[in-house]
Design a protein around this motif. Structure first.
Motif, mmCIF file in Angstrom:
data_model
loop_
_atom_site.group_PDB
_atom_site.id
_atom_site.type_symbol
_atom_site.label_atom_id
_atom_site.label_comp_id
_atom_site.label_asym_id
_atom_site.label_seq_id
_atom_site.Cartn_x
_atom_site.Cartn_y
_atom_site.Cartn_z
ATOM 1 N N SER A 1 0.814 -1.205 0.000
ATOM 2 C CA SER A 1 0.000 0.000 0.000
ATOM 3 C C SER A 1 0.857 1.269 0.000
ATOM 4 N N PHE A 2 0.486 2.228 -0.868
ATOM 5 C CA PHE A 2 1.229 3.485 -0.963
ATOM 6 C C PHE A 2 0.209 4.595 -1.163
ATOM 7 N N SER A 3 0.155 5.534 -0.208
ATOM 8 C CA SER A 3 -0.847 6.594 -0.269
ATOM 9 C C SER A 3 -0.193 7.926 -0.610
ATOM 10 N N LEU A 4 -0.949 8.774 -1.279
ATOM 11 C CA LEU A 4 -0.476 10.113 -1.635
ATOM 12 C C LEU A 4 -1.495 11.130 -1.154
ATOM 13 N N THR A 5 -1.033 12.178 -0.479
ATOM 14 C CA THR A 5 -1.918 13.237 -0.009
ATOM 15 C C THR A 5 -1.549 14.560 -0.663
ATOM 16 N N VAL A 6 -2.553 15.199 -1.251
ATOM 17 C CA VAL A 6 -2.405 16.569 -1.720
ATOM 18 C C VAL A 6 -2.672 17.443 -0.502
ATOM 19 N N THR A 7 -1.687 18.170 -0.033
ATOM 20 C CA THR A 7 -1.830 18.828 1.270
ATOM 21 C C THR A 7 -2.761 20.035 1.225
ATOM 22 N N SER A 8 -2.853 20.706 0.078
ATOM 23 C CA SER A 8 -3.748 21.848 -0.065
ATOM 24 C C SER A 8 -4.070 22.012 -1.557
ATOM 25 N N ALA A 9 -5.238 21.520 -1.924
ATOM 26 C CA ALA A 9 -5.600 21.511 -3.344
ATOM 27 C C ALA A 9 -5.672 22.930 -3.901
ATOM 28 N N GLN A 10 -5.161 23.088 -5.119
ATOM 29 C CA GLN A 10 -5.149 24.397 -5.770
ATOM 30 C C GLN A 10 -6.372 24.541 -6.665
ATOM 31 N N LYS A 11 -6.979 25.725 -6.636
ATOM 32 C CA LYS A 11 -8.188 25.982 -7.423
ATOM 33 C C LYS A 11 -7.924 25.739 -8.903
ATOM 34 N N ASN A 12 -8.888 25.118 -9.567
ATOM 35 C CA ASN A 12 -8.817 24.802 -10.998
ATOM 36 C C ASN A 12 -7.741 23.769 -11.336
#
Lengths: 112, 111
Positions: A73-84
Motif C-alpha cells: 500500500s502506498f498513499s499520496l496526499t495533496v496537502t492543499s488543493a489548488q483551485k482549478n
C-alpha cells in the motif's frame, strides 16, 4: 497475474482541501511510485518508496505527502488543493528481477 | 533542464511505413523502459533495457548508456499503433530506482 488498484478513480475537491489517494498492489513488489500526469508534460515523479516505511522525494514533491504503510500500500496526499487544478495521478510498482514498472489506471483529480 | 528529452513530440506515419522515437539523457542512466498508453489511458510496458537491443514483433528498442540515448523503432506501422509513447529512464546508483519519464510522443498512423 497481479493488479494495481487506485482509489478513488475520480476525486473532486475544494480549494485548500487535503485530499488522499490510495494505491494497492498484489504483485508483492518492493518499490512503488506516484506520478502526476498533466497534458503536454508527460509524467512527473512525486514520491517513490523502495520498501515498506521508506519514502523518497521525486521532482514534484512540494505540496504532497506520501505514506508507505505496508508493502502492498502506498498513499499520496495533496496537502492543499489548488483551485482549478486538474490532473491524473498514476501509481506504479516495480518488478524486482526485471525492473519493469506496472501502472494502475489512474485517479483523476478536479479542484473546484 | 529535463533529464529525459524525448523526440519528436508528435509523429504522423502512413500505414506500412516506419520511423524511430528517441530519448536523450542528460546524465548516465542505468536502464530505460518504453511504454504505450492504451485506449483506456493505462500505460503498458513495451520494453525494459539495461543495455543493447530488444525486439518484439514490429517494435525494436536500443539503449546506449554511455552515449546517453535510447530509441524505439516501429516498422510496418498499423492503425492500432496510434497512441502516445513514453520512454522512462532509471537513474544511477545515487538515486537507485528513481524513474524519470520523457514528455511523450503522440503517434498518428494514417491509412
Amino acid at each position: 497475474g497481479g493488479i494495481i488498484t487506485q482509489t478513488p478513480k475520480f476525486l473532486i475537491g475544494q480549494e485548500g482541501q487535503k485530499l488522499t489517494l490510495k494505491c494497492q498492489q498484489n504483485f508483492n513488489h518492493d518499490t512503488m511510485y506516484w506520478y502526476r500526469q498533466d497534458s503536454g508534460k508527460g509524467l512527473r515523479l512525486i514520491y517513490y518508496s523502495i520498501t515498506e516505511n521508506d519514502l523518497q522525494k521525486g521532482d514534484l514533491s512540494e505540496g504532497y505527502d506520501a505514506s508507505r504503510e505496508k508493502k502492498s500500500s502506498f498513499s499520496l496526499t495533496v496537502t492543499s488543493a489548488q483551485k482549478n487544478e486538474m490532473a491524473v495521478f498514476l501509481c506504479a510498482s516495480r518488478q524486482g528481477n526485471t525492473g519493469q514498472l506496472y501502472f494502475g489506471e489512474g485517479s483523476k483529480l478536479t479542484v473546484l | 533542464g529535463d533529464q529525459v528529452e524525448q523526440s519528436p513530440s508528435a509523429l504522423s506515419l502512413h500505414e506500412g511505413t516506419g520511423s524511430a522515437l528517441r530519448c536523450n539523457f542528460t546524465t548516465t542512466m542505468r536502464a530505460v523502459q518504453w511504454f504505450r498508453k492504451n485506449s483506456r489511458g493505462s500505460l503498458i510496458n513495451l520494453f525494459y533495457l539495461a543495455s543493447g537491443t530488444k525486439e518484439n514483433g514490429r517494435l525494436k528498442s536500443a539503449f546506449d548508456s554511455k552515449e546517453r540515448y535510447s530509441t524505439l523503432h516501429i516498422r510496418d506501422a498499423q492503425l492500432e499503433d496510434s497512441g502516445t509513447y513514453f520512454c522512462a529512464a532509471e537513474a544511477g546508483d545515487t538515486n537507485a530506482y528513481k524513474v524519470i519519464f520523457g514528455k511523450g510522443t503522440h503517434l498518428h498512423v494514417l491509412p
